[in-house]
Design an enzyme around this catalytic site. Structure first.
Site, PDB file in Angstrom:
ATOM      1  N   CYS A 163      27.941  48.051  34.547  1.00  0.00           N
ATOM      2  CA  CYS A 163      27.412  47.390  35.524  1.00  0.00           C
ATOM      3  C   CYS A 163      26.813  48.394  36.812  1.00  0.00           C
ATOM      4  CB  CYS A 163      28.348  46.531  36.483  1.00  0.00           C
ATOM      5  SG  CYS A 163      29.500  45.539  35.547  1.00  0.00           S
TER       6      CYS A 163
ATOM      7  N   ASP B 291      34.618  42.535  37.521  1.00  0.00           N
ATOM      8  CA  ASP B 291      35.339  41.526  37.128  1.00  0.00           C
ATOM      9  C   ASP B 291      35.735  41.650  35.680  1.00  0.00           C
ATOM     10  OD1 ASP B 291      35.348  40.934  39.761  1.00  0.00           O
ATOM     11  OD2 ASP B 291      34.205  39.012  39.554  1.00  0.00           O
TER      12      ASP B 291
ATOM     13  N   CYS C 232      27.313  44.839  40.364  1.00  0.00           N
ATOM     14  CA  CYS C 232      28.580  43.925  39.851  1.00  0.00           C
ATOM     15  C   CYS C 232      28.868  42.823  40.763  1.00  0.00           C
ATOM     16  CB  CYS C 232      29.579  44.645  39.525  1.00  0.00           C
ATOM     17  SG  CYS C 232      30.735  43.741  38.406  1.00  0.00           S
ATOM     18  N   ASP C 233      29.425  41.675  40.422  1.00  0.00           N
ATOM     19  CA  ASP C 233      29.612  40.403  41.020  1.00  0.00           C
ATOM     20  C   ASP C 233      29.773  40.477  42.515  1.00  0.00           C
ATOM     21  OD1 ASP C 233      29.508  39.669  38.448  1.00  0.00           O
ATOM     22  OD2 ASP C 233      31.385  38.472  38.368  1.00  0.00           O
ATOM     23  N   LYS C 234      30.887  41.391  43.341  1.00  0.00           N
ATOM     24  CA  LYS C 234      30.853  41.259  44.421  1.00  0.00           C
ATOM     25  C   LYS C 234      30.233  42.192  45.305  1.00  0.00           C
ATOM     26  CE  LYS C 234      33.721  38.206  43.157  1.00  0.00           C
ATOM     27  NZ  LYS C 234      33.395  38.499  41.961  1.00  0.00           N
TER      28      LYS C 234
ATOM     29  N   CYS D 279      26.368  42.087  33.262  1.00  0.00           N
ATOM     30  CA  CYS D 279      26.511  41.117  32.344  1.00  0.00           C
ATOM     31  C   CYS D 279      24.994  40.208  32.307  1.00  0.00           C
ATOM     32  CB  CYS D 279      27.706  40.066  32.698  1.00  0.00           C
ATOM     33  SG  CYS D 279      29.234  40.892  32.788  1.00  0.00           S
TER      34      CYS D 279
ATOM     35  N   GLU E  54      39.338  34.782  39.447  1.00  0.00           N
ATOM     36  CA  GLU E  54      38.456  34.180  38.327  1.00  0.00           C
ATOM     37  C   GLU E  54      39.429  33.714  37.366  1.00  0.00           C
ATOM     38  OE1 GLU E  54      35.079  36.205  37.552  1.00  0.00           O
ATOM     39  OE2 GLU E  54      33.960  35.859  39.427  1.00  0.00           O
TER      40      GLU E  54
ATOM     41  N   SER F  87      34.390  32.611  36.736  1.00  0.00           N
ATOM     42  CA  SER F  87      33.479  33.347  36.483  1.00  0.00           C
ATOM     43  C   SER F  87      32.077  32.666  36.464  1.00  0.00           C
ATOM     44  CB  SER F  87      33.628  34.210  35.079  1.00  0.00           C
ATOM     45  OG  SER F  87      32.395  34.858  34.693  1.00  0.00           O
TER      46      SER F  87
END
Length: 587
Positions: free
Chosen positions: A69, A101, A142-144, A214, A464, A490
């Site tokens: 990521c 994650d 990435c996610d956060k 992702c 998650e 997720s």
């Protein structure tokens, strides 16, 4: 990427060379005889007098070697710096952390994920404040890190542009596109003998073929779409995959554009408003995005001092059509949507049919409607459908409430065949216990699996549950059982999975009071989540309830647990913009 004409909301001159640095934060470290020691440091790094007297632009990236990521962010940051320099600014690059994650999932590391969002926002704030930077270009992958970077932008309120690092390319396994979620689900297949260990190993080696986040409409790509919809990112910039060299053009343009924003005095809180938050929630629902957006949008709003909680997000979800056929519930990945027309085409059909506010300011210096004016629908693709001919009439994500969730809950319904479920509870006080039960098939079809004490405070960190939900789906039980939790899911989760149940068990919420065998009713059409217990029975159980002790009694996760608020309001850790007396941008 061409220069734009000034909109009515624009302020000041457009010529970056005419910027009066005496009005910018960097004057505190560069101007006047008293700042000679400070300037000596800049000379030590090779800066010229001219560069020292230009606006300073922080170029913040979440680069690291933890996961694909983030691995391309350092390269992209160099292109941002070229853009800043070309527009007569002085770029100052720095990095912050990321917890990825996909690596943190399924073990204690997941407790670090949500706290990392706060650390990212805090560390960017502290670096900007400590060195007096005048503007910010933030790169995240990435996610956060995406919401964390956007939270820092609106908190500081200096001219800012957000850049997503781009998605990963899809893998290819036995002639089909695959993502990392296919690998998570393959773990479930292998556990019940539907896939050999050799096939699992072959899949894991091809599922992630490049740099990038992702590939489906999981949390990273959901929040990337949010960055465009909310107005903090340049049009189309969130879609191009990480390996595409085109990303460098977007990055250079972002560096040039932030200098224009300084000159025109356009700040993040001119862009992030109640209307733009509603636009962002609309795009999440229309694209079947991650339930985590219902956590991150209230957190971004909180930084601006705007009241916008889970119920506000859910109200937008309820009235938004689902129009993008993206994984995990659909067929396509982020690369496909970009090549079909990208986020602007998705937003254009939503705008044309009355689902978006077109008068919101964006980082282009133009309104959303002006940005989308020349976007045309692409009839030769089937990744997206027009908003008046949706895949489903309501959004891919639904808010729930009821006696089991007085403070709300959230479920992703994109791809689900059935939207109601009732069954007896089987309760677990940790994800590990539930995952072990799933792995050994120690549950029954028709049950509602309950994972509790994993909320923001109880987790701590609101982990998650992808490992568990993917294993269920791999076993063919994704829609034959339901799962509810005060933790999170997720963006890659599919199946009847309800998260963010509040109040959380650690605070004595109803989810902590239910027992094995209690009948739970879930209705994603009516938007309800209840347990067949009377108010008096719940009150009696509450009297006998006692808080659970945590093993996290020191360190960063303990610190997060002490200050974190409810998921309904974004699981935030400080008073936010409403309590602000002096903005950093005006120091």
């Amino acid at each position: 990427m061409a220069a734009t004409t000034a909109s009515p909301a624009a302020k000041g001159t457009m010529d970056a060379r005419a910027i009066d640095k005496k009005k910018l934060p960097s004057r505190h470290v560069t101007q006047g005889p008293a700042r000679a020691p400070h300037r000596s440091y800049y000379y030590a790094m090779g800066l010229s007098r001219e560069q020292i007297n230009q606006p300073f632009v922080g170029v913040a990236s979440c680069w690291n070697e933890a996961a694909p990521c983030n691995i391309s962010l350092m390269r992209q940051a160099q292109a941002v710096k070229l853009g800043v320099s070309a527009a007569n600014g002085t770029p100052r690059e720095f990095c912050t952390i990321t917890v990825t994650d996909g690596i943190a999932m399924g073990h204690e590391g997941m407790k670090s994920s949500l706290p990392s969002r706060e650390v990212i926002a805090d560390s960017v704030e502290l670096t900007m404040r400590g060195h007096g930077y005048d503007a910010l270009v933030g790169l995240a992958g990435c996610d956060k890190s995406l919401p964390g970077m956007m939270m820092a932008m609106v908190r500081l309120n200096v001219p800012s542009v957000f850049i997503y690092g781009g998605s990963i390319l899809p893998g290819l396994y036995k002639g089909k596109d695959v993502t990392v979620v296919d690998v998570f689900e393959a773990v479930g297949l292998q556990s019940v003998g539907k896939m050999s260990i050799e096939e699992l190993e072959a899949l894991e080696q091809v599922a992630c073929p490049s740099a990038g986040a992702c590939g489906g409409q999981f949390t990273a790509n959901t929040m990337a779409c949010v960055s465009e919809a909310i107005g903090l990112a340049l049009p189309y910039s969130s879609g191009a995959p990480a390996p595409y060299e085109l990303r460098d053009r977007f990055c250079m343009a972002a560096g040039e554009k932030v200098m224009e924003l300084i000159a025109r005095g356009i700040r993040p809180r001119d862009i992030v408003t109640r209307k733009s938050l509603e636009n962002a929630a609309t795009v999440v629902a229309a694209s079947g995005g991650s339930t985590n957006a219902a956590l991150h949008l209230p957190a971004i709003a909180h930084e601006c001092g705007i009241a916008f909680d889970l119920f506000d997000v859910a109200e937008i979800f309820k009235r938004t059509p689902y129009i993008a056929d993206l994984k995990p519930g659909g067929r396509y990945v982020a690369k496909d949507m970009y090549e079909a027309g990208g986020v602007p085409m998705l937003m254009k059909t939503l705008l044309d049919h009355g689902y978006l506010h077109g008068d919101c300011m964006t980082v282009t210096g133009r309104t959303m409607a002006e940005n989308l004016a020349k976007v045309e629908w692409n009839d030769s693709q089937d990744v997206m459908v027009p908003a008046d001919k949706p895949l489903k009439p309501t959004g891919g994500v639904v808010g729930l409430s009821g006696n089991l969730a007085p403070d709300g809950a959230i479920v992703k319904v994109a791809g689900l065949k059935h939207l109601q479920f009732s069954g007896p509870a089987r309760c677990f006080d940790s994800e590990d216990d539930c995952f072990n039960a799933v792995t050994h098939k120690a549950y029954e079809e028709g049950e509602v699996l309950v994972i509790r004490y994993v909320g923001p405070r109880g987790g701590p960190g609101m982990p998650e549950m992808l490992s568990t939900t993917a294993a269920l789906y791999g076993q063919g039980m994704g829609e034959k059982v339901a799962l509810i939790t005060d933790g999170r899911f997720s963006g890659g989760t599919r199946g009847f999975c309800i998260g963010h149940v509040g109040p959380e068990a650690a605070l004595g919420g109803p989810i902590g009071l239910i027992r094995d065998g209690d009948i739970i009713d879930i209705d994603a059409v009516a938007g309800t989540l209840g347990v067949r217990l009377s108010d008096s029975e719940l009150a009696e159980r509450k009297k006998a309830w006692k808080p659970r002790e945590t093993n996290y009694t020191t360190g960063a996760i303990w610190k997060f647990a002490q200050g974190v608020g409810p998921a309904r309001y974004g699981a935030v850790t400080h008073p936010g913009g409403a309590a602000e007396k002096v903005s950093y941008a005006d120091t």
